[in-house]
Design an enzyme around this catalytic site. Structure first.
Site, PDB file in Angstrom:
ATOM      1  N   CYS A 209       0.762  -1.170  -0.065  1.00 43.18           N
ATOM      2  CA  CYS A 209      -0.005  -0.062  -0.049  1.00 43.18           C
ATOM      3  C   CYS A 209       0.935   1.170   0.030  1.00 43.18           C
ATOM      4  CB  CYS A 209      -0.956   0.077   1.226  1.00 43.18           C
ATOM      5  SG  CYS A 209      -1.733  -1.421   1.638  1.00 43.18           S
TER       6      CYS A 209
HETATM    7  O1  KQY Z   1      -4.078  -0.198   2.452  1.00 44.63           O
HETATM    8  C1  KQY Z   1      -4.077   0.942   1.903  1.00 44.63           C
HETATM    9  N1  KQY Z   1      -4.045   0.936   0.719  1.00 44.63           N
HETATM   10  C2  KQY Z   1      -4.165   2.228   2.794  1.00 44.63           C
HETATM   11  C3  KQY Z   1      -4.709   2.196   3.903  1.00 44.63           C
HETATM   12  C4  KQY Z   1      -5.045   3.524   4.389  1.00 44.63           C
HETATM   13  C5  KQY Z   1      -5.361   3.556   5.796  1.00 44.63           C
HETATM   14  C6  KQY Z   1      -5.671   5.146   6.277  1.00 44.63           C
HETATM   15  N2  KQY Z   1      -5.384   5.013   7.620  1.00 44.63           N
END
Ligand code: KQY
Length: 369
Positions: A361
């Site tokens: 992520c």
């Molecule tokens: O997992 C993701 N792609 C992003 C997670 C974002 C979480 C914001 N607190």
């Protein structure tokens, strides 16, 4: 940089697989005090180790806010490029461009970003700085940019095999906070036209309690054309079991765009990871509410790995399955080193996971130009 108002597939562009060759990788220096503990200090330590591993085999560009530039610059190896750029948080997978190629050059897609659900169930407000990053990054890299801001999508909600197949989840792409006026068929058509795909495999749900509404990049990933890893538990009492079993049934009865049956490798999950009292210390409140609570279950998964040119970097949770994950991924990526995100035996993945996601992520690959 040109802004293009038509679809990438009209020009013969498509999204290459992450395991194809990269020019480099984009990350965003963590700073958000309600996402990351102690002014993001612990997360920054994890970032430095992650970036060291990625920069062994590809260029790394780190975006840092004005206030963070000096700290980021001094913490990172000299071969890493640090550029000043505003951001609301640090999830490059979701806010940097998704790059597409025609085999000759690459271009970026600038999706609409609304913090995983906008005012319906988004995770923060405002998100306008994040929403502007993809275009700025295309400008920085001197790459033309497809304007798809009318369509809300995060990079973590799609995986491409580079041969016409896209993996996604209904939980995320059909969620009411994204594109509520579009039907499933409309969204599928949009994915095919933007990512140059022929086939979309729709899983139902992502990892249990994943706050992104079930991004696919935490539950299932291509390891080569026709082969995927699927986050798996054998514990039938865990709500995750039914979710993973549903994915398995869909994948095993699906063919990809080339007509291949999908081969599924089960990647065992760690035992559920919960927040402790101390994990919740040092986090600012958001809207006067705590963002994390002791006892909350986190969306821990080994599937959230990043495939760099010569290394696959994998979350580690201090669990007996850490080693098994590295072993399985080593067999699936025989030409790459498979490395856990640890440094001096410190497990760094939880420092990242507290923010709500993990290695994949936080990274966005730039294919070779
Ligand atoms: O997992 C993701 N792609 C992003 C997670 C974002 C979480 C914001 N607190």
């Amino acid at each position: 940089m040109k802004i293009l108002n038509h679809f990438p597939s009209d020009d013969g562009f498509y999204m290459p697989a992450e395991f194809s060759a990269h020019f480099g990788c984009i990350l965003i220096w963590p700073h958000r005090r309600d996402s990351w503990q102690f002014g993001a200090y612990a997360a920054q330590r994890a970032f430095v180790q992650l970036i060291r591993l990625i920069s062994e085999s590809e260029k790394v560009i780190v975006c840092a806010r004005f206030d963070d530039y000096d700290n980021a610059r001094s913490a990172l190896p000299s071969q890493v490029r640090v550029v000043e750029m505003s951001s609301d948080d640090s999830w490059a997978r979701d806010v940097a461009p998704t790059f597409v190629t025609n085999g000759q050059c690459i271009r970026g897609i600038d999706w609409g970003f609304n913090a995983w659900g906008g005012l319906y169930d988004g995770l923060y407000f405002p998100w306008d700085k994040d929403n502007k990053m993809a275009r700025k990054l295309c400008d920085l890299l001197d790459k033309d940019c497809y304007n798809m801001r009318h369509f809300i999508l995060e990079g973590g909600s799609v995986h491409s095999d580079g041969e016409g197949t896209i993996l996604t989840t209904e939980e995320c792409l059909l969620s009411p906070g994204r594109n509520p006026d579009m039907s499933k068929d409309d969204i599928e058509d949009m994915l095919c036209r933007t990512l140059g795909a022929k086939k979309v495999i729709w899983l139902k749900r992502g990892i249990y309690l994943d706050e992104t509404n079930g991004h696919v990049d935490n539950i299932c990933a291509f390891t080569s054309p026709g082969e995927v890893v699927l986050a798996w538990t054998d514990d039938k009492n865990d709500p995750q079991y039914e979710i993973s079993k549903e994915c398995l049934d869909i994948l095993e009865s699906s063919e990809d765009a080339m007509g291949r049956k999908i081969k599924v490798h089960k990647l065992l999950l760690p035992k559920p990871v919960y927040l402790t009292e101390s994990d919740c210390q040092g986090l600012d409140r958001f809207n006067d509410e705590p963002t994390r609570h002791p006892g909350d279950r986190l969306a821990a998964s080994y599937v959230n790995f990043y495939i760099a040119n010569k290394t696959v970097i994998v979350p580690q949770f201090g669990d007996e399955n850490d080693k098994k994950a590295l072993e399985l991924l080593s067999t699936l990526f025989p030409t790459r080193k498979v490395a856990g995100l640890i440094s001096n035996d410190a497990l760094l993945s939880k420092d990242l996971l507290i923010g709500g996601g993990n290695i994949h992520c936080l990274t966005q690959q730039i294919p070779i130009f």
